[in-house]
Design an enzyme around this catalytic site. Structure first.
Site, short mmCIF file in Angstrom:
data_model
loop_
_atom_site.label_atom_id
_atom_site.label_comp_id
_atom_site.label_asym_id
_atom_site.label_seq_id
_atom_site.Cartn_x
_atom_site.Cartn_y
_atom_site.Cartn_z
N ILE A 103 0.86 -1.18 0.00
CA ILE A 103 0.00 0.00 0.00
C ILE A 103 0.90 1.24 0.00
O ILE A 103 1.79 1.36 0.84
CB ILE A 103 -0.92 0.04 1.24
CG1 ILE A 103 -1.79 -1.21 1.32
CG2 ILE A 103 -1.77 1.31 1.25
CD1 ILE A 103 -2.80 -1.35 0.20
N HIS A 104 0.68 2.15 -0.96
CA HIS A 104 1.53 3.34 -0.96
C HIS A 104 0.89 4.56 -1.61
O HIS A 104 1.38 5.68 -1.43
CB HIS A 104 2.86 3.06 -1.68
CG HIS A 104 2.76 3.05 -3.18
ND1 HIS A 104 2.26 1.99 -3.88
CD2 HIS A 104 3.08 4.00 -4.09
CE1 HIS A 104 2.28 2.27 -5.17
NE2 HIS A 104 2.76 3.47 -5.33
N ARG A 105 -0.18 4.41 -2.37
CA ARG A 105 -0.71 5.56 -3.10
C ARG A 105 -1.34 6.59 -2.17
O ARG A 105 -1.86 6.25 -1.11
CB ARG A 105 -1.73 5.10 -4.14
CG ARG A 105 -1.09 4.39 -5.33
CD ARG A 105 -2.09 4.15 -6.44
NE ARG A 105 -1.47 3.47 -7.56
CZ ARG A 105 -0.89 4.10 -8.60
NH1 ARG A 105 -0.87 5.42 -8.63
NH2 ARG A 105 -0.35 3.41 -9.58
N ASP A 135 -2.27 -1.48 -4.18
CA ASP A 135 -2.74 -0.34 -4.95
C ASP A 135 -1.71 0.05 -6.01
O ASP A 135 -1.80 1.09 -6.65
CB ASP A 135 -3.07 0.86 -4.05
CG ASP A 135 -1.89 1.32 -3.20
OD1 ASP A 135 -0.76 0.86 -3.42
OD2 ASP A 135 -2.12 2.15 -2.30
N ARG A 149 6.62 5.55 1.98
CA ARG A 149 5.46 6.43 2.14
C ARG A 149 4.48 5.87 3.14
O ARG A 149 3.91 6.60 3.96
CB ARG A 149 4.78 6.65 0.78
CG ARG A 149 3.58 7.58 0.86
CD ARG A 149 2.86 7.70 -0.47
NE ARG A 149 1.77 8.66 -0.37
CZ ARG A 149 1.88 9.95 -0.62
NH1 ARG A 149 3.04 10.42 -1.01
NH2 ARG A 149 0.85 10.76 -0.50
#
Length: 350
Positions: free
Chosen positions: A201-203, A275, A234
């Site tokens: 998950i990073h967006r 994502d 992130r």
């Protein structure tokens, strides 16, 4: 002929690997500019070593920052490099700020611009990546499309005369790595025989809102089988800012894997929850079901083929661990592993 590749982030390093090899084999003078958009060793230097990519000729060391400031600094540092080198082609990859910065700089200097992975569309105008890819496509002199759907998108936008189908270079490297990859040691409490999920998950849309990020982490913690969560920088920063833990329940959080290890862990997983655009496609290439926690995907064909499921509201979280492969074999959507050779040929002939 001289080609300058401008890259800056993990997916671009993966795409660069087969392209650099193909350009060298074609006798093209190829130089690499690394903007420094990803500067963490695990997200940057390790890819060059693991994928045997030549050391960048220039490292702009831009680092992180707000979109406008980061893109502007890249342009400021790229301009003297491109002015001095005067390449026959500036080659950009994907949809990052590095891509847009290279595109604008090349156009201002009247240098021919080629865009690899052209024509992808999420049709979500809130995504910075969507603006980056659309603007770069319309500024480019040569559009190198990875799929027939991307070709269709470019035709609808009036860009057919600049477009060539080359296939997907990420398939080149993923297929090659899959053949030789050996599974790394999984975290304590995780075993392939009992099954596990791999998650990334990073967006911004999933990490910037603490409530949204908390809901995703809660869904991952509640899974009935272990979840190997790779800690993108992130994700770590945003979780810390929100006071959210990356541990507990089913979660087994690890540092980002090197690329060959990531492919091996992915190939052994029951399913992928992500994502990331790149991981959706890599999961498809190694025949693993994918759950995408976004409202849309650039890789629509993976959804149509039944290998990728969109779950933006996490409504299907209770079934993530039960994701199954379609009955029919995965169709060969992304070429046979020769896309980079087609890229070199297109540059030489255009």
């Amino acid at each position: 002929m001289k080609v300058i590749s401008v890259v800056g982030a993990r997916p671009q390093f993966v795409k660069l690997a087969p392209v650099a090899e193909a350009l060298s084999a074609a006798g093209i003078d190829h130089q690499i500019v690394h903007t420094g958009q990803h500067y963490d060793e695990r997200m940057s230097d390790a890819f060059f070593a693991d994928l045997v990519i030549p050391t960048p000729d220039y490292n702009l060391a831009v680092g992180s920052g707000r979109h406008g400031a980061q893109t502007g600094e890249m342009m400021s540092k790229l301009e003297p490099v491109l002015s001095e080198e005067q390449p026959d082609w500036v080659l950009t990859y994907g949809d990052t700020n590095s891509t847009l910065a290279a595109a604008i700089t090349a156009v201002k200097l009247h240098l021919p611009l080629a865009h690899l992975e052209a024509g992808l569309r999420s049709f979500n105008r809130l995504m910075p990546e969507e603006h980056n890819r659309v603007l770069t496509d319309h500024a480019s002199d040569l559009l190198l499309a990875p799929t027939e759907l991307a070709m269709d998108n470019l035709r609808r936008e009036g860009l057919a005369d600049r477009t060539q189908f080359v296939g997907d270079v990420m398939a080149d490297v993923c297929l090659r790595v899959t053949e030789s990859a050996t599974p790394p040691q999984l975290p304590a409490g995780v075993s392939q025989t009992q099954g596990y999920l791999l998650a990334t998950i990073h967006r911004a849309e999933n990490t910037d809102d603490p409530a949204r990020l908390g809901a995703i982490l809660a869904a991952l913690r509640s899974q009935p089988i272990p979840v190997v969560l790779t800690a993108h920088p992130r994700l770590v920063a945003k979780a810390n800012d929100a006071g959210l833990s990356l541990a507990g329940g089913a979660l087994h959080t690890v540092e980002p894997y090197r690329y060959p290890d990531m492919i091996a862990v992915m190939a052994g997983a029951r399913a992928v929850v992500t994502d990331s655009g790149g991981l959706q496609k890599e999961a498809y290439l190694v025949n693993v079901p994918c759950i995408t926690v976004r409202t849309e995907t650039e890789w629509v064909e993976t959804v149509t083929a039944g290998w990728n499921t969109l779950d933006p509201d996490l409504d299907q979280a209770n079934n993530w661990a039960n994701a199954s492969k379609p009955a029919d074999p995965a169709p060969g959507l992304y070429g046979s592993g020769k896309a980079a050779t087609h890229v070199a040929e297109a540059l030489l002939q255009s």
